[in-house]
Design a protein around this motif. Structure first.
Motif, PDB file in Angstrom:
ATOM      1  N   GLU A  14      18.069  29.117  -2.637  1.00  0.00           N
ATOM      2  CA  GLU A  14      19.107  28.718  -3.795  1.00  0.00           C
ATOM      3  C   GLU A  14      18.197  28.626  -5.310  1.00  0.00           C
ATOM      4  N   TYR A  15      17.089  28.175  -5.210  1.00  0.00           N
ATOM      5  CA  TYR A  15      16.408  28.144  -6.275  1.00  0.00           C
ATOM      6  C   TYR A  15      16.005  29.657  -6.995  1.00  0.00           C
ATOM      7  N   TYR A  16      15.620  30.362  -6.048  1.00  0.00           N
ATOM      8  CA  TYR A  16      15.257  31.784  -6.353  1.00  0.00           C
ATOM      9  C   TYR A  16      16.498  32.494  -6.889  1.00  0.00           C
ATOM     10  N   ARG A  17      17.757  32.202  -6.350  1.00  0.00           N
ATOM     11  CA  ARG A  17      18.980  32.896  -6.644  1.00  0.00           C
ATOM     12  C   ARG A  17      19.254  32.407  -8.056  1.00  0.00           C
ATOM     13  N   PHE A  18      19.399  31.257  -8.395  1.00  0.00           N
ATOM     14  CA  PHE A  18      19.843  30.748  -9.639  1.00  0.00           C
ATOM     15  C   PHE A  18      18.876  30.084 -10.576  1.00  0.00           C
ATOM     16  N   ARG A  19      17.676  30.433 -10.428  1.00  0.00           N
ATOM     17  CA  ARG A  19      16.577  29.993 -11.377  1.00  0.00           C
ATOM     18  C   ARG A  19      16.759  30.484 -12.913  1.00  0.00           C
ATOM     19  N   LEU A  57      17.053  20.885  -6.548  1.00  0.00           N
ATOM     20  CA  LEU A  57      16.280  21.965  -5.765  1.00  0.00           C
ATOM     21  C   LEU A  57      14.810  21.981  -5.908  1.00  0.00           C
ATOM     22  N   VAL A  58      14.430  21.712  -7.160  1.00  0.00           N
ATOM     23  CA  VAL A  58      13.168  21.847  -7.433  1.00  0.00           C
ATOM     24  C   VAL A  58      12.406  20.654  -6.536  1.00  0.00           C
ATOM     25  N   LEU A  78       6.918  26.608 -10.438  1.00  0.00           N
ATOM     26  CA  LEU A  78       7.832  25.404  -9.969  1.00  0.00           C
ATOM     27  C   LEU A  78       7.320  24.022 -10.624  1.00  0.00           C
ATOM     28  N   LEU A  79       6.020  23.897 -10.699  1.00  0.00           N
ATOM     29  CA  LEU A  79       5.669  22.609 -11.256  1.00  0.00           C
ATOM     30  C   LEU A  79       5.804  22.557 -12.994  1.00  0.00           C
TER      31      LEU A  79
END
Length: 98
Positions: A14-19, A57-58, A78-79
């Motif tokens: 989800e994070y990769y898709r919506f980032r 998500l993060v 991500l950090l």
């Protein structure tokens, strides 16, 4: 009925898709909150609403980094995202509380 809990692998997908879209919206709202004093509280509220979509998500990915595969560069990004999200969350909450 869908399970309300999300697995770390699902969070990563989800994070990769919506980032890009979510971070763009969050950055735009943060910019508008800083520049547009007339509607500052409105933009702070919208920013917090946008953070509800990506920040969990993060946090899930960071706390479960040993269970899923994440490259070193992605973890650094991500950090950085997590630090920026924390900073703008504090700013938005300060604007709403003032």
């Amino acid at each position: 009925m869908r399970n309300a809990t999300i697995t770390p692998e699902q969070a990563r997908r989800e994070y990769y898709r919506f980032r890009e879209a979510r971070m763009f919206c969050a950055r735009s709202e943060a910019r508008m909150m800083r520049w547009n004093y007339a509607y500052r509280k409105h933009h702070a509220y919208c920013l917090l609403k946008e953070l509800k979509n990506i920040y969990p998500l993060v946090k899930i990915i960071i706390t479960n980094k040993d269970k899923i595969y994440i490259s070193k560069q992605v973890m650094e990004n991500l950090l950085e995202d997590a630090a920026w999200l924390e900073k703008v969350r504090a700013e938005a909450e300060a604007v709403l509380n003032s």
